[in-house]
Scaffold this active site. Structure first.
Site, mmCIF file in Angstrom:
data_model
loop_
_atom_site.group_PDB
_atom_site.id
_atom_site.type_symbol
_atom_site.label_atom_id
_atom_site.label_comp_id
_atom_site.label_asym_id
_atom_site.label_seq_id
_atom_site.Cartn_x
_atom_site.Cartn_y
_atom_site.Cartn_z
ATOM 1 N N THR A 4 -7.747 -46.131 59.589
ATOM 2 C CA THR A 4 -6.496 -45.385 59.431
ATOM 3 C C THR A 4 -5.303 -46.329 59.356
ATOM 4 O OG1 THR A 4 -7.512 -43.781 60.931
ATOM 5 C CG2 THR A 4 -5.221 -43.409 60.393
ATOM 6 N N ARG A 27 -9.259 -53.060 62.499
ATOM 7 C CA ARG A 27 -9.117 -53.047 63.959
ATOM 8 C C ARG A 27 -10.485 -53.283 64.568
ATOM 9 N NH1 ARG A 27 -5.275 -48.425 66.199
ATOM 10 N NH2 ARG A 27 -3.907 -49.426 64.696
ATOM 11 N N SER A 46 -2.390 -51.897 67.751
ATOM 12 C CA SER A 46 -1.559 -50.768 68.142
ATOM 13 C C SER A 46 -1.729 -50.391 69.609
ATOM 14 C CB SER A 46 -1.876 -49.601 67.216
ATOM 15 O OG SER A 46 -0.991 -48.560 67.453
ATOM 16 N N HIS A 47 -2.186 -49.169 69.852
ATOM 17 C CA HIS A 47 -2.283 -48.652 71.225
ATOM 18 C C HIS A 47 -3.605 -49.023 71.889
ATOM 19 C CE1 HIS A 47 -3.952 -45.972 68.307
ATOM 20 N NE2 HIS A 47 -4.761 -45.513 69.228
ATOM 21 N N LYS A 67 -2.802 -55.447 60.274
ATOM 22 C CA LYS A 67 -2.265 -54.394 59.412
ATOM 23 C C LYS A 67 -1.596 -55.060 58.217
ATOM 24 C CE LYS A 67 -0.657 -51.383 63.196
ATOM 25 N NZ LYS A 67 0.195 -50.209 63.449
ATOM 26 N N ASP A 111 4.202 -47.941 72.459
ATOM 27 C CA ASP A 111 2.834 -48.483 72.470
ATOM 28 C C ASP A 111 2.820 -49.987 72.212
ATOM 29 O OD1 ASP A 111 3.562 -48.388 69.820
ATOM 30 O OD2 ASP A 111 1.513 -48.033 69.131
ATOM 31 N N ASP A 161 2.510 -51.988 69.608
ATOM 32 C CA ASP A 161 3.326 -52.593 68.542
ATOM 33 C C ASP A 161 4.635 -51.856 68.304
ATOM 34 O OD1 ASP A 161 1.840 -50.432 67.580
ATOM 35 O OD2 ASP A 161 1.874 -51.186 65.524
ATOM 36 N N ASP A 207 5.494 -48.686 67.572
ATOM 37 C CA ASP A 207 5.784 -47.618 66.605
ATOM 38 C C ASP A 207 5.614 -46.217 67.183
ATOM 39 O OD1 ASP A 207 3.049 -47.808 66.677
ATOM 40 O OD2 ASP A 207 2.775 -48.159 64.523
ATOM 41 N N ARG A 208 4.950 -46.091 68.331
ATOM 42 C CA ARG A 208 4.767 -44.755 68.920
ATOM 43 C C ARG A 208 5.802 -44.503 70.011
ATOM 44 N NH1 ARG A 208 -1.546 -43.209 69.351
ATOM 45 N NH2 ARG A 208 -2.114 -43.856 67.255
ATOM 46 N N THR A 260 -3.738 -37.315 58.228
ATOM 47 C CA THR A 260 -3.372 -38.234 59.305
ATOM 48 C C THR A 260 -3.231 -39.655 58.759
ATOM 49 O OG1 THR A 260 -4.435 -36.911 60.989
ATOM 50 C CG2 THR A 260 -4.229 -39.256 61.447
ATOM 51 N N GLU A 284 3.974 -37.218 63.575
ATOM 52 C CA GLU A 284 2.576 -36.891 63.817
ATOM 53 C C GLU A 284 2.380 -36.550 65.281
ATOM 54 O OE1 GLU A 284 -0.268 -39.385 61.255
ATOM 55 O OE2 GLU A 284 1.074 -40.805 62.180
ATOM 56 N N GLU A 285 1.336 -35.784 65.534
ATOM 57 C CA GLU A 285 1.007 -35.421 66.912
ATOM 58 C C GLU A 285 0.634 -36.639 67.752
ATOM 59 O OE1 GLU A 285 -2.302 -36.094 67.783
ATOM 60 O OE2 GLU A 285 -2.594 -36.681 65.683
ATOM 61 N N SER A 286 0.230 -37.728 67.089
ATOM 62 C CA SER A 286 -0.246 -38.921 67.790
ATOM 63 C C SER A 286 0.928 -39.794 68.259
ATOM 64 C CB SER A 286 -1.200 -39.713 66.906
ATOM 65 O OG SER A 286 -0.596 -40.021 65.668
ATOM 66 N N LYS A 290 6.427 -45.490 61.507
ATOM 67 C CA LYS A 290 6.965 -44.716 62.618
ATOM 68 C C LYS A 290 7.671 -45.685 63.558
ATOM 69 C CE LYS A 290 2.381 -44.458 64.791
ATOM 70 N NZ LYS A 290 1.408 -44.819 63.771
ATOM 71 N N ARG A 336 -11.742 -35.897 67.761
ATOM 72 C CA ARG A 336 -10.495 -35.293 68.235
ATOM 73 C C ARG A 336 -10.509 -33.804 67.897
ATOM 74 N NH1 ARG A 336 -8.042 -39.915 69.587
ATOM 75 N NH2 ARG A 336 -7.634 -41.571 68.062
HETATM 76 C C1 G16 Z 1 -2.480 -44.941 63.310
HETATM 77 C C2 G16 Z 1 -1.654 -44.465 62.159
HETATM 78 C C3 G16 Z 1 -1.080 -43.114 62.497
HETATM 79 C C4 G16 Z 1 -2.181 -42.159 62.828
HETATM 80 C C5 G16 Z 1 -3.072 -42.703 63.888
HETATM 81 C C6 G16 Z 1 -4.282 -41.813 63.952
HETATM 82 O O1 G16 Z 1 -1.645 -45.115 64.406
HETATM 83 O O2 G16 Z 1 -0.597 -45.368 61.923
HETATM 84 O O3 G16 Z 1 -0.344 -42.678 61.421
HETATM 85 O O4 G16 Z 1 -1.686 -40.940 63.291
HETATM 86 O O5 G16 Z 1 -3.491 -44.010 63.564
HETATM 87 O O6 G16 Z 1 -5.265 -42.368 64.655
HETATM 88 P P1 G16 Z 1 -6.701 -41.713 64.664
HETATM 89 O O7 G16 Z 1 -7.288 -41.866 63.300
HETATM 90 O O8 G16 Z 1 -7.376 -42.492 65.729
HETATM 91 O O9 G16 Z 1 -6.506 -40.265 65.047
HETATM 92 P P2 G16 Z 1 -1.433 -46.532 65.081
HETATM 93 O O10 G16 Z 1 -0.303 -46.329 66.047
HETATM 94 O O11 G16 Z 1 -2.764 -46.791 65.734
HETATM 95 O O12 G16 Z 1 -1.132 -47.488 63.977
#
Ligand code: G16
Length: 543
Positions: free
Chosen positions: A18, A22, A112-113, A125, A277, A279, A281-282, A344, A363-365, A376, A496
């Site tokens: 996504t 990673r 990220s997180h 990334k 988080d 990096d 962005d959250r 997503t 996004e919900e995340s 973000k 999820r």
């Molecule tokens: C990444 C994307 C987000 C996305 C998230 C979803 O977040 O940048 O747009 O909502 O993954 O994660 P999953 O596929 O695990 O539900 P981040 O913050 O990890 O870069």
């Protein structure tokens, strides 16, 4: 300094998910693993004569990887790299710098997180010239290249001093080591009313706590909130980036930002709490004894955008990902602006932002952002909330409750089943897919299935198609369950489940989400046999 052309052999597992590649640190440190992927990036985007931005969230292996990438950039003819001092740059800062310097793109070293440290995860990334995450067409091409790679180029040179500001020459490559915060802070100043927020934060009556979770936003939050906006020192907690995030999980949610959550739900909490988080962005937003769901937060920002200088003249449109609640849809309808539903992944907002079709998205995340960059942006969301609070002078809870009274409440929860067996997770999804045609019209108590499908998206700007983006089961009473497999996990599969139920009546808006959603949660079990397929009797994380 000599350019080495080093023979190598491909790794099969370099398909970006996504949000980039990673993997566990141990995987990335395998012989030539990083080099193979980076060379695949350079071969695909065409690096000769280009300008790039390079940054990372400071996690374990960040510095070592930076040195390798810089020497490879020099050997591949990159002309200039903008590099955050100490190898640090938040993801939103990278996006802003790419746009400011009209760079070809950027590389962000972050998972990220996901947890960091020697036993944690690492990530790479890739961002494009608009400052946003590379679209699928580009990541697919990078992956294809990585599968046939037979050599990489690297300069035989001493390490670069990542900590000294200024220009350094590495062969024909010019490296500009810059303050990671300055440009980002200037961008924020151009969007928000710093005088008004400063009055709120330095006035003494309002208390605020921002938890950087020992990740990259610490230096940014110290400068913006404490130095520029006058919040008392100590407002920013855990503000020093650490290679292992202090042993924590840099994920701003109710489970992993536990210390902040306990503070905000304890005795005499601050008026406002937020976390970001790894990096940057959250974001998670909290008030006194009050958690704002990311879906509600997006809707509230949209409804109050006219209070913020950058958005005073109105929003072109808004967008949300499929599993994000429809709270923002109602605001868009009231404002008479379009609302787009995307799969997503932040990359899906890129074309809409570039085309000027939307101004805000989320996004919900725990991701919220706007057209100032193409990622973000955690601290942007914090400043947006502070700007609203500074104008309205109400509590976070009052603002949320008034929003529900006006637009209705979207009860919402996400259940994550982490580290489950891949094959069993796929079987659950396959079985659901096979059930989809049989569901419409079926009733489960008061819930009648109105629509059931595996979400497909056609990008309204370039027409590209994305299939199988999440299974949604929508009921006639505006309730919804969405099932999807995560694209960011590194250990086993993560399933999820997203639950949403709409309640327009203010007298019925005071339940807890778990009470309000209990029927839907039971229904998901009945339809998908979650316990059986995950071999778990409860989710790992609930947000
Ligand atoms: C990444 C994307 C987000 C996305 C998230 C979803 O977040 O940048 O747009 O909502 O993954 O994660 P999953 O596929 O695990 O539900 P981040 O913050 O990890 O870069």
């Amino acid at each position: 300094m000599n350019i080495g052309i080093v023979a190598t052999t491909p790794y099969e597992d370099q398909k970006p998910g996504t949000s980039g590649l990673r993997k566990p640190v141990a995987t990335v440190r395998q012989f030539h693993y990083l080099e193979n992927f980076v060379q695949s990036i350079f071969d695909t985007v065409g690096s000769a004569g280009q300008t790039l931005v390079l940054g990372g969230d400071g996690r374990y292996y960040n510095r070592q990887a930076m040195q390798i990438i810089l020497k490879m950039a020099a050997a591949n003819g990159v002309r200039r790299v903008w590099l955050g001092q100490g190898g640090l740059l938040s993801t939103p800062a990278v996006s802003g710098l790419i746009r400011k310097h009209r760079a070809r793109g950027g590389i962000i070293l972050s998972a990220s997180h996901n947890p960091g440290g020697r036993q944690g995860d690492f990530g790479i990334k890739v961002n494009g010239s608009n400052g946003g995450p590379a679209p699928e067409s580009l990541t697919d091409a990078i992956y294809a290249r990585s599968q046939i790679i037979d050599c990489f180029r690297i300069l035989d040179a001493p390490d670069v001093d990542l900590d000294r500001l200024g220009s350094v020459q590495l062969g024909t490559l010019t490296i500009e080591v810059i303050d990671p915060v300055a440009d980002y802070a200037a961008l924020m100043q151009s969007l928000f009313d710093f005088d008004l927020i400063g009055d709120l934060l330095s006035g003494g009556g309002f208390r605020c706590c921002v938890d950087a979770l020992h990740a990259v936003t610490g230096p940014y939050a110290h400068v913006l909130l404490e130095q520029q906006l006058g919040a008392p020192v100590g407002t920013v907690r855990h503000g020093t980036p650490l290679e292992d995030f202090g042993g924590g999980h840099p994920d701003p949610n109710l489970t992993h930002a536990r210390e902040l959550v306990d503070l905000m739900f304890g005795a005499d909490p601050p008026d406002f709490g937020a976390a970001s988080d790894g990096d940057g962005d959250r974001n998670m937003i909290l008030g006194r004894h009050c958690f704002v769901t990311p879906s509600d937060s997006l809707a509230i920002l949209a409804a109050n955008a006219h209070l913020v200088p950058a958005y005073r003249s109105g929003l072109a449109g808004v967008a949300r990902s499929l599993p994000t609640s429809a709270a923002v849809d109602r605001v868009a309808a009231a404002l008479g602006i379009p609302c787009y539903e995307t799969p997503t992944g932040w990359k899906f907002f890129g074309n809409l932002l570039d085309a000027g079709a939307i101004t805000l998205c989320g996004e919900e995340s725990f991701g919220t952002g706007a057209n100032h960059i193409r990622e973000k942006d955690g601290l942007w969301a914090v400043l947006f909330w502070l700007n609203i609070l500074a104008v309205r002078r109400q509590s976070v809870e009052q603002i949320v409750r008034q929003h529900w009274q006006t637009y209705g409440r979207h009860y919402y929860a996400r259940h994550d089943y982490e580290g489950i067996d891949h094959e069993r997770a796929n079987r659950l999804i396959e079985r659901l897919r096979s059930q989809l045609p049989t569901l419409p019209g079926r009733s489960f108590g008061p819930y009648t299935v109105q629509l059931s499908d595996d979400f497909s998206y056609q990008d309204p700007i370039d027409g590209s198609l994305s299939h199988q983006q999440g299974i949604r089961i929508q009921f006639s009473n505006e309730s919804r369950i969405v099932f999807r497999l995560s694209g960011t996990g590194t250990h086993g599969a993560t399933l999820r489940l997203y639950f949403e139920r709409y309640e327009p009546d203010p007298r019925r808006q005071n339940w807890s989400a778990s009470q309000a959603l209990a029927d839907l949660i039971a229904l998901a079990e009945e339809i998908a046999q979650v316990r059986h397929y995950t071999e778990r009797d409860r989710p790992t994380v609930i947000t």
